[in-house]
Design a protein around this motif. Sequence first.
Motif, PDB file in Angstrom:
ATOM      1  N   ASP A 161       0.833  -1.201   0.000  1.00  0.00           N
ATOM      2  CA  ASP A 161       0.000   0.000   0.000  1.00  0.00           C
ATOM      3  C   ASP A 161       0.868   1.252   0.000  1.00  0.00           C
ATOM      4  N   GLY A 162       1.960   1.184   0.718  1.00  0.00           N
ATOM      5  CA  GLY A 162       2.868   2.308   0.792  1.00  0.00           C
ATOM      6  C   GLY A 162       4.165   1.907   1.469  1.00  0.00           C
ATOM      7  N   ILE A 163       5.224   2.633   1.185  1.00  0.00           N
ATOM      8  CA  ILE A 163       6.530   2.371   1.793  1.00  0.00           C
ATOM      9  C   ILE A 163       7.233   3.700   2.063  1.00  0.00           C
ATOM     10  N   THR A 164       8.202   3.644   2.947  1.00  0.00           N
ATOM     11  CA  THR A 164       9.026   4.792   3.280  1.00  0.00           C
ATOM     12  C   THR A 164      10.453   4.502   2.856  1.00  0.00           C
ATOM     13  N   LEU A 165      11.055   5.427   2.103  1.00  0.00           N
ATOM     14  CA  LEU A 165      12.411   5.233   1.593  1.00  0.00           C
ATOM     15  C   LEU A 165      13.153   6.573   1.581  1.00  0.00           C
ATOM     16  N   PRO A 166      14.479   6.547   1.526  1.00  0.00           N
ATOM     17  CA  PRO A 166      15.236   7.801   1.412  1.00  0.00           C
ATOM     18  C   PRO A 166      15.423   8.218  -0.047  1.00  0.00           C
ATOM     19  N   VAL A 167      15.488   9.530  -0.275  1.00  0.00           N
ATOM     20  CA  VAL A 167      15.879  10.063  -1.577  1.00  0.00           C
ATOM     21  C   VAL A 167      17.217  10.770  -1.417  1.00  0.00           C
ATOM     22  N   ARG A 168      18.008  10.722  -2.510  1.00  0.00           N
ATOM     23  CA  ARG A 168      19.305  11.398  -2.529  1.00  0.00           C
ATOM     24  C   ARG A 168      19.533  11.847  -3.967  1.00  0.00           C
ATOM     25  N   ARG A 227       7.295  -5.577 -15.507  1.00  0.00           N
ATOM     26  CA  ARG A 227       8.601  -6.191 -15.261  1.00  0.00           C
ATOM     27  C   ARG A 227       9.759  -5.204 -15.307  1.00  0.00           C
ATOM     28  N   LEU A 228       9.530  -4.046 -15.912  1.00  0.00           N
ATOM     29  CA  LEU A 228      10.528  -2.994 -15.943  1.00  0.00           C
ATOM     30  C   LEU A 228      10.070  -1.906 -14.981  1.00  0.00           C
ATOM     31  N   PHE A 229      10.955  -1.492 -14.092  1.00  0.00           N
ATOM     32  CA  PHE A 229      10.557  -0.626 -12.979  1.00  0.00           C
ATOM     33  C   PHE A 229      11.713   0.282 -12.605  1.00  0.00           C
ATOM     34  N   GLY A 230      11.392   1.547 -12.371  1.00  0.00           N
ATOM     35  CA  GLY A 230      12.413   2.484 -11.913  1.00  0.00           C
ATOM     36  C   GLY A 230      11.825   3.449 -10.909  1.00  0.00           C
ATOM     37  N   LEU A 231      12.662   3.912  -9.988  1.00  0.00           N
ATOM     38  CA  LEU A 231      12.203   4.853  -8.963  1.00  0.00           C
ATOM     39  C   LEU A 231      13.364   5.729  -8.519  1.00  0.00           C
ATOM     40  N   MET A 232      13.042   6.949  -8.089  1.00  0.00           N
ATOM     41  CA  MET A 232      14.076   7.854  -7.598  1.00  0.00           C
ATOM     42  C   MET A 232      14.527   7.505  -6.185  1.00  0.00           C
ATOM     43  N   PRO A 233      13.645   7.181  -5.239  1.00  0.00           N
ATOM     44  CA  PRO A 233      14.111   6.795  -3.895  1.00  0.00           C
ATOM     45  C   PRO A 233      14.946   5.517  -3.941  1.00  0.00           C
ATOM     46  N   HIS A 234      15.696   5.292  -2.870  1.00  0.00           N
ATOM     47  CA  HIS A 234      16.670   4.197  -2.816  1.00  0.00           C
ATOM     48  C   HIS A 234      16.191   3.035  -1.941  1.00  0.00           C
ATOM     49  N   PRO A 235      15.600   1.983  -2.530  1.00  0.00           N
ATOM     50  CA  PRO A 235      15.176   0.839  -1.713  1.00  0.00           C
ATOM     51  C   PRO A 235      16.345   0.062  -1.131  1.00  0.00           C
ATOM     52  N   GLU A 236      17.491   0.050  -1.826  1.00  0.00           N
ATOM     53  CA  GLU A 236      18.652  -0.687  -1.318  1.00  0.00           C
ATOM     54  C   GLU A 236      19.220  -0.066  -0.048  1.00  0.00           C
ATOM     55  N   ALA A 237      18.801   1.173   0.264  1.00  0.00           N
ATOM     56  CA  ALA A 237      19.293   1.867   1.453  1.00  0.00           C
ATOM     57  C   ALA A 237      18.426   1.604   2.679  1.00  0.00           C
ATOM     58  N   TYR A 238      17.390   0.783   2.527  1.00  0.00           N
ATOM     59  CA  TYR A 238      16.527   0.469   3.667  1.00  0.00           C
ATOM     60  C   TYR A 238      16.139  -1.008   3.606  1.00  0.00           C
ATOM     61  N   VAL A 239      17.081  -1.853   3.986  1.00  0.00           N
ATOM     62  CA  VAL A 239      16.838  -3.297   3.983  1.00  0.00           C
ATOM     63  C   VAL A 239      16.937  -3.901   5.384  1.00  0.00           C
ATOM     64  N   HIS A 240      17.048  -3.034   6.388  1.00  0.00           N
ATOM     65  CA  HIS A 240      17.008  -3.467   7.790  1.00  0.00           C
ATOM     66  C   HIS A 240      16.470  -2.315   8.617  1.00  0.00           C
ATOM     67  N   ARG A 241      15.788  -2.622   9.695  1.00  0.00           N
ATOM     68  CA  ARG A 241      15.143  -1.558  10.474  1.00  0.00           C
ATOM     69  C   ARG A 241      16.138  -0.534  11.003  1.00  0.00           C
ATOM     70  N   THR A 242      17.380  -0.941  11.251  1.00  0.00           N
ATOM     71  CA  THR A 242      18.369   0.002  11.776  1.00  0.00           C
ATOM     72  C   THR A 242      18.827   1.023  10.734  1.00  0.00           C
ATOM     73  N   HIS A 243      18.429   0.849   9.475  1.00  0.00           N
ATOM     74  CA  HIS A 243      18.731   1.856   8.463  1.00  0.00           C
ATOM     75  C   HIS A 243      17.825   3.079   8.592  1.00  0.00           C
ATOM     76  N   HIS A 244      16.672   2.894   9.243  1.00  0.00           N
ATOM     77  CA  HIS A 244      15.720   3.990   9.383  1.00  0.00           C
ATOM     78  C   HIS A 244      16.220   4.965  10.456  1.00  0.00           C
ATOM     79  N   PRO A 245      16.124   6.282  10.216  1.00  0.00           N
ATOM     80  CA  PRO A 245      16.654   7.242  11.187  1.00  0.00           C
ATOM     81  C   PRO A 245      15.937   7.239  12.536  1.00  0.00           C
TER      82      PRO A 245
END
Length: 275
Positions: A161-168, A227-245
Motif C-alpha cells: 500500500d505504501g513504503i518509506t524510503l530515502p531520496v538522494r 517487469r521494468l521498474f524504476g524509482l528515484m528513492p533508494h530501496p537498497e538503502a533500507y533493507v534493515h530496520r536500523t537503516h531507518h533514522p
Amino acid sequence: MSKQVRAIVIAGNGTNCERETAHACRLAGAEVVDIVHISELLSGRVLLQDYHFLNLAGGFLDGDDLGSAKAGANRLLHAPIKDSEEHLSEHLRKFIADGKLIMGVCNGFQLMVKMGLLPALEKDFTQSVTLTFNDNGRFEDRWVYLKADPESPCIFTRGLDGITLPVRHGEGKLVVESDATLEQITAKHLGVLQYSLPDYSAPTQDYPLNPNGSTAAIAGLCDETGRLFGLMPHPEAYVHRTHHPRWTREENLPEEGMGLWLYQNAVRFIRDELL
C-alpha cells in the motif's frame, strides 16, 4: 542454466550504490548476485542472457551532470560488443523479450527513462518522459513516504500500500512530453509510486513531502508488463530496520526494512515464472 535466481548489478562510470544493491538482492534470496562493470558486457565476457534480474544502480553516473544518465543511455543503446556485429541494445531487447526483470534506482531510473525503457509507451526505445532539476534547485537527502498504486501491473510493488524510503538526488523531478503522455501513464497505472502524505492516503505536491515537484507526484514508473521498474528513492538503502533514522524511537518498524520488499517480490516472481 541452473535453477537459481541470478541477479546482475551494473557498475562503472560513476555508480556508487552497486554493493548495497547486490546486498539487497542477496537478502531477498537471489542465489547468484554478480557486480559487473559495464566494460565486461561490452567486451562480451559477461552475457545478460545468463541472468534473470538486471539492476541499474544509483550513484553519480557519468558525473551526474546536466542531462544525467544521457551518456549512459547512449552507451547502452549504441555501443557495439567487442569482436561482434551486435550491439548491447540487442542483448537488452532479448533480455526484455524473455520476460526478465529490470530495476533502475535514482541514476538507474534516469538511465531507463532516457533509454525509453520507461514508461515504454511506444515499445521501441522512444523517450517520452525525463527527469530534471528539483524545483528548489538543491540536492535533496531526506526520507519520503510513497503511495503504491494497487492497480498497477508492477511486479515489484505487489501487495504494497505504501513504503518509506530515502531520496538522494538533485535531478529527480519527473516531467512528461505532453498531456497525452500523462493521460496514458495514469490510465494504464504506470505511475506506480507517488510521493504521499505520511499515512499513504493521497499523493502530494507539497514540499518537502514531495522533494522535487515531480509531475503528478510520480516517484516511480513501470512499463505495461510490470517487469521494468524504476524509482528515484533508494530501496537498497533500507533493507534493515536500523537503516531507518527513527529505528530507536519507532517500535512498529519492520525488522527487514521496507526497501527489501521490492527485491523480495522480484525474486518471488523469478522463482514462480522464470525457473
